[in-house]
Design an enzyme around this catalytic site. Sequence first.
Site, PDB file in Angstrom:
ATOM      1  N   SER A 225      29.817  43.886  54.278  1.00  0.00           N
ATOM      2  CA  SER A 225      29.192  44.321  52.864  1.00  0.00           C
ATOM      3  C   SER A 225      29.245  45.827  52.783  1.00  0.00           C
ATOM      4  CB  SER A 225      27.411  43.900  53.070  1.00  0.00           C
ATOM      5  OG  SER A 225      26.945  44.715  54.052  1.00  0.00           O
ATOM      6  N   ASP A 226      29.172  46.830  53.861  1.00  0.00           N
ATOM      7  CA  ASP A 226      29.291  47.988  53.479  1.00  0.00           C
ATOM      8  C   ASP A 226      30.814  48.405  53.612  1.00  0.00           C
ATOM      9  OD1 ASP A 226      29.663  47.617  56.302  1.00  0.00           O
ATOM     10  OD2 ASP A 226      28.439  49.344  56.884  1.00  0.00           O
ATOM     11  N   CYS A 227      31.550  47.805  54.196  1.00  0.00           N
ATOM     12  CA  CYS A 227      32.963  47.974  54.185  1.00  0.00           C
ATOM     13  C   CYS A 227      33.703  47.927  52.689  1.00  0.00           C
ATOM     14  CB  CYS A 227      34.009  47.307  55.345  1.00  0.00           C
ATOM     15  SG  CYS A 227      33.241  47.645  56.811  1.00  0.00           S
TER      16      CYS A 227
END
Length: 735
Positions: free
Chosen positions: A463-465
Amino acid sequence: MAKCRGKQSNGHLVNEKDLQTENPRTDPTRWRLLDERGRQTWHYLQSDEKLKQWPQSIADRYFLNLPTGLPSLPKPCTPLDSAQNAISYFSQLQLPPGNWGCEYGGPLFLLPGLVIAWYVTKTPVPEHISIEIRRYLFARQNPVDGGWGLHIEGESSVFGTAMNYVILRLLGASEEDGRIVKARGKLHQLGGAVNGPHWAKFWLSVLGCMEPEAVNPVPPDLWLLPDWVPIAPWRWWIHIRQVYLPMSYIVSRGFRFPLTPLTRQLREELYTQPYSSINFASHRNSISPADNYHPKSMFLNVVNRLLVDVWQPYLRPNYIRRRAEEWTWDLIRHENENTDFSSLAPVNGPMNFLASYIHDGPDSYSVERHRQRMHDFLWVKDEGMLMNGTNGVQTWDTALLVQAVVAAGLAEAPQWRPMLTKALEFLDDQQIRENCREQEVCYRQRRKGAWAFSTREQGYTVSDCTSEALKSVLLLQRLPGFPKLVSDERIKDAIDTLLTMQNASGGFASYEPIRGSQYLEYLNAAEVFGRIMIEYDYPECTTAVVTALSLFSRHHDPSYRKAEIEKTISRAVAWIMKDQRKDGSWYGSWGICFTYAGMFALESLASVGRNYSNDPRVALACQFFLDRQMADGGWGESYKSCTDGVYTPHEKSQVVQTCWIIIALLEAGYPDREPIEKAVRMVMGRQMEDGSWKQEAIEGVFNKSCMISYPNYKFIFPIKALGMFAKRFGDLKIQ
């Protein structure tokens, strides 16, 4: 296995003195890093002709701690001068595809699985690799007690000491080497290998150095449970299920490597009593206090007892065993194909390698491809060869560097445009364009439009990548002079994937939405890690998604899925506020610790208009940081914060952590310049003449207890912090 004693036929040992002290090394000028669309592998050039054809790059020399030849730069007088010097240096380390590379080391339990897998699959280990692994492990040996810990800054444990002792011996270290003798003494002091955690016992059993009765059960039968069952493996965190999947297959198949003279000798070295006298079954639950970070629950002990004493000997029919083995192998095969054998990470990678060896045979394509892919995890540095925590941090670091330069207001400077254009080209190339084959069958999260942590080939949505890469693309493609490489359709694919990942709480996890209950932690058999059985909400991941969605809606396409995005952001911000502790802090799960999470949380709140002047919760978070500022103006937080859950100061301020807090205070709109300027002065004061900073304490963490390195952070976050300070307060002369 290749031995490390004596002079090699091809030379390249540094000097005879190293041989005499049993510490040979290879010639560092012969190592080269090859980066093929983000796939990073190290190569040792044996001939002088190859040396001429493939010169060593600045990046190669930097990674190996050789003189880079980069010049001293004018002494910076202002924050932007300092940021420009840092970019000048870091830009020279950019690799041909446009990404940056680095070691992603720290954990000391990764190499053992690989080396044991090599040994039991009869994979030849080149002498240069054997030598450099030995060098690294001896370099990271505890100088006081001779042991190894879970990670490079950790205290000696059975897991670290037993496993690294074993592979040093497999790679040719003599049992009479003084360092090995010292390590053996520490291992015996800790009670011997019978006191190792579950994963250590598994690998020792595979090697033939421990009886399988000592290994708690990992039945592949669990994968036959219907999906609605609360403990079904598809509900587990992706890393733990991808570890226990091949582990269960290997155990069920009863694989044990035949004894050799060396493993027979190891049986006598690893224990405090003769091997033949040990009742291994009585040691299934034996574990050293140094390893027992997450003790097994009574519930798990009861389940294990029932499996060992009732299910497996009396109730488990052969057709269930065969069906379970067939199904787990099919899931392993899917993992092989969906990652092109690169695997999720270096824990399950060697296990999948061994499972393929058992199922397909030693001469199969799958085994040969795994052999090739194992090199993707290896990294060479001045201390030797280590095993990275994934096959790299290529996408993650590249995205963060782009954002740092943009935030510093330097993205439109003509001297940095070629660097940023190459970075954009890399991010364009690394976006995942299709979902997994039979996605539902292998329980994979949607990935079309996503970015992985490392490379597109590895292929796992994070999700954050995805969010950080998307932000970088949006930021650059908005600026004049940069090509529009990622189409609107592909940008919307990324948004669509992010919108599938929110949890019921409003927060975001890492690879997938939360699928199981926290009660599954009662089945945590790893012992050395916490919060490992399921996904969790993370402030870092939640912030990344909030800021990406906000940027997309404000500046790219305000109408696309407008209501859904607004609702997603609102729920995510509410979760971030709920996750804040009473003292104003947030606990971080991927960096150390309250410092890291606080930076992300305040960035997300700023993106929705919450700041120091209008939100008392933001003001409280700022005060949490200000109360912990050190006398030199910096901040420093120990990794013990992660393990203990309480803010623990480091003995010395840290450049990276100081920059995280500078960024946090600037994002929050903290009005007083003085404490921030004091921190900027400290950061600039530690910058070296060539624009770089020295490596300080370890930066990252996973599963609460294991630390991991992000060495590029010492460039990325100072660039961002110094530039943001200049934009906010002016590019002041800092004395």
